[in-house]
Scaffold this motif. Structure first.
Motif, short mmCIF file in Angstrom:
data_model
loop_
_atom_site.label_atom_id
_atom_site.label_comp_id
_atom_site.label_asym_id
_atom_site.label_seq_id
_atom_site.Cartn_x
_atom_site.Cartn_y
_atom_site.Cartn_z
N ALA A 531 0.82 -1.21 0.00
CA ALA A 531 0.00 0.00 0.00
C ALA A 531 0.85 1.26 0.00
N GLY A 532 2.18 1.12 -0.08
CA GLY A 532 3.06 2.28 -0.07
C GLY A 532 3.14 2.96 -1.43
N ASP A 533 3.93 4.04 -1.48
CA ASP A 533 4.10 4.80 -2.73
C ASP A 533 5.36 4.40 -3.48
N VAL A 534 6.47 4.17 -2.77
CA VAL A 534 7.70 3.74 -3.41
C VAL A 534 8.33 2.61 -2.59
N ALA A 535 9.17 1.82 -3.27
CA ALA A 535 9.88 0.72 -2.61
C ALA A 535 11.37 0.91 -2.86
N ILE A 536 12.18 0.64 -1.84
CA ILE A 536 13.63 0.65 -1.97
C ILE A 536 14.09 -0.79 -1.91
N SER A 537 14.82 -1.22 -2.92
CA SER A 537 15.25 -2.62 -2.97
C SER A 537 16.59 -2.71 -3.66
N THR A 538 17.21 -3.87 -3.58
CA THR A 538 18.45 -4.13 -4.30
C THR A 538 18.14 -5.05 -5.48
N PRO A 539 18.72 -4.80 -6.65
CA PRO A 539 18.40 -5.60 -7.84
C PRO A 539 19.07 -6.95 -7.80
N SER A 549 20.69 -1.56 4.29
CA SER A 549 21.07 -1.21 5.66
C SER A 549 19.82 -1.03 6.53
N PRO A 550 19.79 -1.60 7.72
CA PRO A 550 18.66 -1.39 8.63
C PRO A 550 18.52 0.06 9.07
N ARG A 551 19.57 0.86 8.86
CA ARG A 551 19.51 2.27 9.22
C ARG A 551 18.86 3.13 8.14
N LEU A 552 18.60 2.51 6.95
CA LEU A 552 18.02 3.27 5.85
C LEU A 552 16.58 3.68 6.14
N ALA A 553 15.75 2.74 6.62
CA ALA A 553 14.34 3.05 6.88
C ALA A 553 14.18 4.19 7.90
N PRO A 554 14.89 4.18 9.05
CA PRO A 554 14.79 5.32 9.98
C PRO A 554 15.23 6.63 9.35
N ALA A 555 16.27 6.58 8.49
CA ALA A 555 16.74 7.82 7.85
C ALA A 555 15.68 8.37 6.91
N VAL A 556 15.01 7.48 6.15
CA VAL A 556 13.94 7.92 5.24
C VAL A 556 12.74 8.42 6.04
N GLN A 557 12.47 7.80 7.16
CA GLN A 557 11.34 8.20 8.00
C GLN A 557 11.46 9.66 8.46
N ARG A 558 12.69 10.13 8.58
CA ARG A 558 12.90 11.50 9.07
C ARG A 558 12.64 12.56 8.00
N LYS A 694 17.78 10.72 -2.64
CA LYS A 694 18.93 11.43 -2.08
C LYS A 694 19.42 10.73 -0.81
N VAL A 695 18.49 10.26 0.00
CA VAL A 695 18.88 9.55 1.22
C VAL A 695 19.45 8.17 0.87
N ALA A 696 18.80 7.49 -0.08
CA ALA A 696 19.25 6.15 -0.46
C ALA A 696 20.66 6.18 -1.04
N ASP A 697 21.01 7.27 -1.73
CA ASP A 697 22.35 7.38 -2.30
C ASP A 697 23.43 7.29 -1.24
N GLN A 698 23.10 7.68 -0.03
CA GLN A 698 24.08 7.65 1.06
C GLN A 698 24.25 6.24 1.63
N VAL A 704 15.27 2.98 -6.00
CA VAL A 704 14.03 3.56 -5.47
C VAL A 704 13.02 3.50 -6.62
N GLN A 705 11.93 2.77 -6.41
CA GLN A 705 10.98 2.52 -7.49
C GLN A 705 9.56 2.77 -7.03
N THR A 706 8.72 3.19 -7.98
CA THR A 706 7.30 3.28 -7.69
C THR A 706 6.74 1.86 -7.57
#
Length: 853
Positions: A531-539, A549-558, A694-698, A704-706
């Motif tokens: 039900a989300g808008d975008v998904a971050i995944s590895t190909p 990284s488990p730290r990615l989701a908290p960083a995006v949440q901010r 921009k956050v995922a690049d770090q 980052v995909q729809t």
């Protein structure tokens, strides 16, 4: 040499062209089968040699005794061993050296910013072992890492990533780590272990990035003093090891690695190829049978004269079987040579296209020669058996008849039998799909449907050719009418010729429909569950990739644009004694981003001792909210968890959900497989996606995909599979082509006098060529249409049987554009098959043709 043998050999010498198509059909089938078997033996031997050479200095491996294996995975997860154990091992008499081996997932980013590998084979990282005899990798260029941030990379990974000594890049562990390449390594003399990538770090970096806590290793490698055998070393080590640890010999470890490759990849790979070898040989069977049936029909007068002169039925039958045996033996022997050539070609081709199998000489086992030879002989002889028996039954008076009429198209027995088989096939298939979901039962129904198609072929061909050929009367006039009548002349021959193409087209259509259904299922799964808008995944798929990284989701949440960002990690544990995959996440955020269906209980209060389970798994285990489930983790610790929620859908969320707080004490290398993001009201998809990127690049630049893009990329491996399927099935279509061409060539020979008369009464050469070509197209059209119908039905059966027999919901989809392409290829095959017979027919000398008997 008796008379029948002399007659058979004389006939073969006089009519070599008659059996050319049969020869090539057997040759191609046997060559493909031989190539598959030889390549499988070669790869197994090469991997075994590679692992044996790479680990030749390791005499024993100390590791955890127990492994937790989840369904669908051959290799279990073991808990780490304590690196302090190295000191105790070194004091054991007979031990020359012992070093910890730390291993985890680590994916290099290439010079172009794209990840290296990950498309199936693992991407590994670990500590660089200084002892060259205990390290399976050999330093080929540069030096070993000595300080933090320095790494050694296997040479194959460096080449694929465009990396060289001195380059700085990112290593996903999954947290991004800046590393400098100071060395390039080989594995067993090759640039790497097939497509597996390896990055060697200092031990301190490996402990920091690849383990949950310092002082842990995947295993301990041990080298023995000279004169101490591997078994003796293991016996000495066993008494000093803590409870739960074990020692195995280096040979056993190498064999386990070889078996793992064999069971996970090589067995699937070779089985896949063997299936297509079987399809090719099945198609060849129809072509061979048709060739001998036509030859026997053409020699009716000759066989009748032999019978009138005193030849017995057995002698006439034996004469035909001798011809088949000679063709079978020569074609099979040629096929063996061709198969060995195919295996050698593939061995050279795979490295050229980026799939470096281990180097080594071809391994040709006796079975790989005897089996294809026997199969080729049996297929050819079996296909010729019925025509041979028919030849033996030729009555002496048949010599007085000019022609024999093929009444198979009007056979009531064939129509009743075929219809009965079709009804049974559909009934069994429907039972396997709708009543008692079973892939095996559905498969039996599919096989019976194929048999019904073959039996009904002559009956159906009469009606089908009339319908399909009716436009030819208007479009091509007399030429089209003659082509249609020629195809109607022998319904059995037309059906047998078309059946070869029908099977090839049916298998292509089956995989096309199944592939489209898998993609539709993936799209349905994402649309229904995500039900989300975008998904971050590895190909990546298979074992490849390092995760997120488990730290990615908290960083995006901010981010101010984001409403919810939730990461889905993966863990394993035994649930009431059975290995199960766990989804590690924030359950409350999960419920906001995924559609979990009806939830009984609460997902907000799992804490450190609560678990959520799908409805299907809860019913299977007999669990309900408030019940207790006992979990055993890879570290050996056991804990009772209370079932606090039961939810409905599990496609993306998994069957078991626990919190990160519950998983943390038992985790090894932590990573997420997916981060789902939903935006706040008023935030456009483009603006939100740009902010998230921009956050995922770090964090190593993951995708980052729809939602639609994520569904499409998740199904990307299906197109790759279909491409391979189409390439392999081209062999079956080629054999079917040869069958059509051979049938038409023999038919032209049979109608020599008729063709001469047509030319004598005014038919031009272009008209004659067109007549033969259109006859070929009509036969191909019948086979293609039948194959499309059969393939679509079998695809529906397979999809729905898989849906009923598994927990996942499958969606059935027919791809019209792809099936149109398949149909056009089938028609083109018919047109191509008719070119050579048409040219031969047009070159006939009119007077000689009229005088022909």
């Amino acid at each position: 040499m008796n008379a029948s043998l002399r007659l058979s050999l004389s006939s073969l010498r006089a009519h070599k062209r008659r059996f050319a198509g049969t020869f090539f059909a057997v040759f191609l089938g046997v060559a493909f089968l031989t190539g598959t078997l030889v390549m499988g033996d070669t790869l197994r031997a090469s991997f075994g040699s590679m692992f044996g050479e790479a680990t030749s200095g390791t005499d024993a491996v100390v590791r955890s005794a127990d492994a937790i294996t989840t369904p669908g995975e051959a290799q279990g997860v073991r808990r780490p061993v304590d690196t302090d154990l190295v000191r105790a091992i070194e004091r054991v008499p007979g031990v020359a050296a012992a070093v910890p081996s730390i291993q985890g997932a680590g994916q290099l980013v290439g010079a172009d910013g794209q990840p290296v590998g990950g498309q199936g084979p693992p991407t590994l990282a670990g500590n660089w072992i200084a002892d060259p005899e205990l390290n399976p990798y050999r330093l080929a260029e540069g030096r070993a890492p000595v300080k933090s941030g320095e790494v050694v990379v296997n040479r194959g990974a460096a080449k694929r990533g465009g990396l060289k000594l001195g380059d700085t890049t990112t290593l996903r562990t999954p947290d991004p780590v800046k590393v400098t390449v100071v060395g390039l390594a080989t594995f067993g003399g090759a640039d790497g272990m097939a497509q597996v990538t390896f990055t060697g770090m200092t031990q301190a970096d490996a402990e920091k990035y690849l383990t949950a806590r310092p002082g842990e290793a995947a295993s301990i490698q041990v080298r023995a003093d000279p004169g101490v055998s591997q078994r003796a070393l293991v016996d000495r080590l066993t008494p000093v090891l803590p409870r739960g640890d074990e020692a195995i010999t280096g040979q056993e470890s190498a064999q386990e690695n070889t078996d793992m490759i064999s069971s996970q990849f090589l067995t699937i790979f070779t089985t896949f190829l063997l299936v297509f070898s079987g399809v090719a040989l099945l198609v060849a069977t129809f072509s061979i049978h048709n060739t001998f049936a036509i030859v026997v029909a053409q020699r009716t007068r000759e066989n009748a004269l032999l019978r009138a002169l005193g030849a017995s039925r057995r002698q006439v039958t034996a004469s035909t079987l001798v011809e088949a045996s000679v063709v079978a033996v020569t074609a099979s022997i040629a096929g063996l040579a061709g198969g060995i050539g195919i295996a050698a070609g593939l061995q050279a081709l795979f490295p050229a296209i980026g799939f470096p199998f281990p180097e080594g000489d071809l391994v040709i086992k006796t079975l790989s020669l005897v089996l294809p030879l026997a199969v080729g002989f049996v297929v050819c002889l079996g296909s010729a058996l019925l025509p041979a028996v028919r030849a033996g039954r030729t009555a002496p008076l048949a010599a007085l008849r000019e022609t024999a009429v093929d009444a198979s198209g009007a056979s009531r027995l064939r129509a009743v039998t075929g219809t009965g088989l079709a009804v049974v096939a559909v009934t069994v298939a429907l039972v396997g799909v709708l009543v008692s979901p079973s892939v095996w039962l559905a498969g039996l129904g599919a096989l019976l449907a194929l048999v019904a198609f073959v039996v009904l072929g002559p009956v159906a061909s009469t009606t089908a050719v009339r319908l399909l050929g009716s436009p030819l009367d208007r479009l091509r006039g007399v030429t089209g009418s003659l082509a249609r009548r020629n195809a109607l002349r022998s319904p059995k021959r037309t059906a047998a010729t078309a059946s070869a193409l029908m099977i090839g087209v049916a298998v292509v259509s089956l995989f096309t429909v199944f592939g489209a259904s898998l993609k539709a299922t993936m799209d349905q799964t994402v649309s229904r569950s995500f039900a989300g808008d975008v998904a971050i995944s590895t190909p990546s798929f298979g074992a490849g990739g390092s995760g997120l990284s488990p730290r990615l989701a908290p960083a995006v949440q901010r981010l101010p644009e984001v409403q919810t960002a939730v990461g889905l990690g993966r863990g394993v544990a035994e649930v009431d004694g059975k290995g199960r995959a766990l989804t590690v996440t924030d359950p409350a955020a999960l419920a906001r981003t995924f559609d979990l269906g009806t939830v009984s209980g609460s997902l907000r209060d799992l804490g450190t001792d609560g678990i959520a389970v799908t409805r299907t798994e809860a019913d299977r285990q007999g669990l309900a909210p408030g019940d207790t489930a006992r979990l055993t983790f890879t570290d050996g610790k056991k804990q009772n968890f209370t079932v606090r929620a039961v939810y409905g859908q599990s496609e993306l969320a998994g069957d078991y959900v626990i919190t990160r707080a519950a998983w943390t004490p038992h985790r090894t290398q932590d990573s997420d497989t997916l981060v789902a993001v939903s935006f706040k009201d008023g935030v456009s998809t483009d603006a939100g996606k740009a902010a998230v990127q921009k956050v995922a690049d770090q964090y190593g630049n993951p995708q980052v995909q729809t939602r639609d893009e994520y569904a499409q990329s998740s199904a990307g491996g299906i197109d790759m599979m279909l491409t391979l399927v189409y390439a392999l099935l081209a062999l079956a279509v080629l054999i079917a082509l040869l069958g059509i061409a051979n049938t038409l060539t023999l038919a032209v020979h049979e109608r020599t006098r008729e063709l001469g008369l047509l030319r004598a009464v005014g038919q031009t050469r272009p008209q004659l060529r067109a007549m033969v070509r259109w006859e070929s197209v009509l036969v191909a059209t019948f086979g293609t249409v039948g194959g499309l119908a059969l393939g679509a039905f079998l695809g529906w059966v397979l999809v729905n049987a898989s849906d009923g027999a598994s927990d996942s919901a499958f969606a059935f989809a027919i791809p019209p554009l792809r099936l149109v392409v398949v149909a056009l290829v089938g028609l083109a095959a018919g047109a191509l098959a008719g070119l050579r017979p048409a040219r031969r027919a047009a070159r006939l000398d009119v007077l000689r043709a009229i005088a022909a008997e």
